[in-house]
Scaffold this motif. Sequence first.
Motif, PDB file in Angstrom:
ATOM      1  N   ILE A 225       0.857  -1.201   0.000  1.00  0.00           N
ATOM      2  CA  ILE A 225       0.000   0.000   0.000  1.00  0.00           C
ATOM      3  C   ILE A 225       0.887   1.243   0.000  1.00  0.00           C
ATOM      4  O   ILE A 225       1.714   1.416   0.898  1.00  0.00           O
ATOM      5  CB  ILE A 225      -0.925   0.023   1.237  1.00  0.00           C
ATOM      6  CG1 ILE A 225      -1.903  -1.155   1.199  1.00  0.00           C
ATOM      7  CG2 ILE A 225      -1.689   1.343   1.315  1.00  0.00           C
ATOM      8  CD1 ILE A 225      -2.728  -1.306   2.473  1.00  0.00           C
ATOM      9  N   PRO A 226       0.741   2.138  -0.985  1.00  0.00           N
ATOM     10  CA  PRO A 226       1.546   3.355  -0.983  1.00  0.00           C
ATOM     11  C   PRO A 226       1.127   4.292   0.149  1.00  0.00           C
ATOM     12  O   PRO A 226      -0.063   4.408   0.467  1.00  0.00           O
ATOM     13  CB  PRO A 226       1.248   4.004  -2.349  1.00  0.00           C
ATOM     14  CG  PRO A 226       0.576   2.942  -3.148  1.00  0.00           C
ATOM     15  CD  PRO A 226      -0.112   2.041  -2.177  1.00  0.00           C
ATOM     16  N   VAL A 227       2.116   4.954   0.721  1.00  0.00           N
ATOM     17  CA  VAL A 227       1.881   5.883   1.827  1.00  0.00           C
ATOM     18  C   VAL A 227       2.278   7.294   1.387  1.00  0.00           C
ATOM     19  O   VAL A 227       3.351   7.500   0.828  1.00  0.00           O
ATOM     20  CB  VAL A 227       2.699   5.496   3.067  1.00  0.00           C
ATOM     21  CG1 VAL A 227       2.492   6.506   4.189  1.00  0.00           C
ATOM     22  CG2 VAL A 227       2.314   4.097   3.541  1.00  0.00           C
ATOM     23  N   VAL A 258       9.880   9.567   8.258  1.00  0.00           N
ATOM     24  CA  VAL A 258      10.364   9.096   6.958  1.00  0.00           C
ATOM     25  C   VAL A 258      11.265   7.870   7.131  1.00  0.00           C
ATOM     26  O   VAL A 258      11.139   6.867   6.420  1.00  0.00           O
ATOM     27  CB  VAL A 258      11.131  10.217   6.217  1.00  0.00           C
ATOM     28  CG1 VAL A 258      11.826   9.674   4.968  1.00  0.00           C
ATOM     29  CG2 VAL A 258      10.177  11.353   5.839  1.00  0.00           C
ATOM     30  N   GLU A 259      12.173   7.953   8.082  1.00  0.00           N
ATOM     31  CA  GLU A 259      13.109   6.845   8.311  1.00  0.00           C
ATOM     32  C   GLU A 259      12.384   5.587   8.764  1.00  0.00           C
ATOM     33  O   GLU A 259      12.733   4.474   8.356  1.00  0.00           O
ATOM     34  CB  GLU A 259      14.165   7.272   9.339  1.00  0.00           C
ATOM     35  CG  GLU A 259      15.151   8.285   8.792  1.00  0.00           C
ATOM     36  CD  GLU A 259      15.966   8.969   9.871  1.00  0.00           C
ATOM     37  OE1 GLU A 259      15.866   8.551  11.052  1.00  0.00           O
ATOM     38  OE2 GLU A 259      16.681   9.926   9.546  1.00  0.00           O
ATOM     39  N   TYR A 260      11.350   5.752   9.582  1.00  0.00           N
ATOM     40  CA  TYR A 260      10.596   4.583  10.044  1.00  0.00           C
ATOM     41  C   TYR A 260       9.803   3.972   8.894  1.00  0.00           C
ATOM     42  O   TYR A 260       9.706   2.739   8.779  1.00  0.00           O
ATOM     43  CB  TYR A 260       9.686   4.956  11.204  1.00  0.00           C
ATOM     44  CG  TYR A 260       9.142   3.760  11.941  1.00  0.00           C
ATOM     45  CD1 TYR A 260       9.997   2.862  12.561  1.00  0.00           C
ATOM     46  CD2 TYR A 260       7.775   3.519  12.009  1.00  0.00           C
ATOM     47  CE1 TYR A 260       9.510   1.745  13.242  1.00  0.00           C
ATOM     48  CE2 TYR A 260       7.276   2.414  12.680  1.00  0.00           C
ATOM     49  CZ  TYR A 260       8.151   1.532  13.296  1.00  0.00           C
ATOM     50  OH  TYR A 260       7.664   0.430  13.967  1.00  0.00           O
ATOM     51  N   MET A 261       9.259   4.825   8.043  1.00  0.00           N
ATOM     52  CA  MET A 261       8.548   4.348   6.851  1.00  0.00           C
ATOM     53  C   MET A 261       9.488   3.512   5.979  1.00  0.00           C
ATOM     54  O   MET A 261       9.125   2.425   5.502  1.00  0.00           O
ATOM     55  CB  MET A 261       8.010   5.557   6.075  1.00  0.00           C
ATOM     56  CG  MET A 261       7.305   5.244   4.783  1.00  0.00           C
ATOM     57  SD  MET A 261       6.639   6.791   4.071  1.00  0.00           S
ATOM     58  CE  MET A 261       6.450   6.313   2.353  1.00  0.00           C
ATOM     59  N   GLY A 265       9.892  -0.798   5.039  1.00  0.00           N
ATOM     60  CA  GLY A 265       9.832  -1.213   3.643  1.00  0.00           C
ATOM     61  C   GLY A 265       8.643  -0.668   2.886  1.00  0.00           C
ATOM     62  O   GLY A 265       8.258  -1.204   1.835  1.00  0.00           O
ATOM     63  N   LEU A 266       8.053   0.418   3.390  1.00  0.00           N
ATOM     64  CA  LEU A 266       6.904   1.035   2.729  1.00  0.00           C
ATOM     65  C   LEU A 266       7.370   2.036   1.675  1.00  0.00           C
ATOM     66  O   LEU A 266       8.411   2.675   1.828  1.00  0.00           O
ATOM     67  CB  LEU A 266       6.018   1.736   3.756  1.00  0.00           C
ATOM     68  CG  LEU A 266       5.396   0.831   4.818  1.00  0.00           C
ATOM     69  CD1 LEU A 266       4.745   1.664   5.917  1.00  0.00           C
ATOM     70  CD2 LEU A 266       4.369  -0.114   4.196  1.00  0.00           C
TER      71      LEU A 266
END
Length: 287
Positions: A225-227, A258-261, A265-266
């Motif tokens: 799913i794109p975020v 951003v780093e957590y995303m 692997g999102l």
Amino acid sequence: MLNFCTLCPRKCRVNRYKQKGICGADYKVRVSNILLHKGEEPPISGKNGAGIIFFSGCPMKCIYCQNMGFSQKGVGKEISIEKLAEAFLTLQENGAETLDLVTATQYVPQVIEALKIAKNKGFNLPVVYNTSSYENVETLNMLEGYIDIYLADIRYTNSMYGEKYSKVKNYWEIAQEAIKEMYRQVGAFSEESKRGIIIRILVLPNNVSGHFKALRFIAELDPKIPVSLMSQYLPHFGAKNDPLIGRKITKAEYMEAVEYMEFLGLNGWIQLDEKDRLTTKAVNFKW
């Protein structure tokens, strides 16, 4: 349905032929603007822009809403179902890449009827349902087959903040079920098919948005799913003096998200520059 309205999770059960619901809407569709908008996610705006329709009223009452005029104060014009269908066709004729319906929850039955009329006259754009995710699964069921793209927010992952800042109960519990239903209908967004769900997260100061938990939820549902991770929060209106959200987010707060995303692997879109917020263009539509 409008005689005893339960379209949104508030289920205020008013007769909208006689009075307005908590959302601010009666039985007549109200629209604040119809235009081409290049500020949505790239596959929705495309080259020419999304054909966006801003509906008046909203089930949520976010104290920082940048669209306060039409979401909570009722700014807009009444439009018949036939004229709404005509607006869909006009946007298509003006080169819109998609039809982007913003906060249409309170008008779902009328929108469906307008889509039927427009499709009988040649309307064929991908239809975007742009939502806070504060939705009844039963209402989303009505939309199955009419909506190609769900552009769904996750506002909070702590319902206490949903009640404090948007005046709704059980936001996170309701949003999770709504997003699962949207995903069931259309799956993860694919640029090839122009179909699927995209999830937006507006990063709020002090992690009020619960964006780390939201990102984990998405990764567990489907990492494809794109975020759309948004950095544009401004402390408008009732948020100005709030101890938690009365300021912009810091660069460090946003980059942590951003780093957590990336760690999860999102994929999707991030906003690192003010120029990422693009322009709108009026269309020649006769009300």
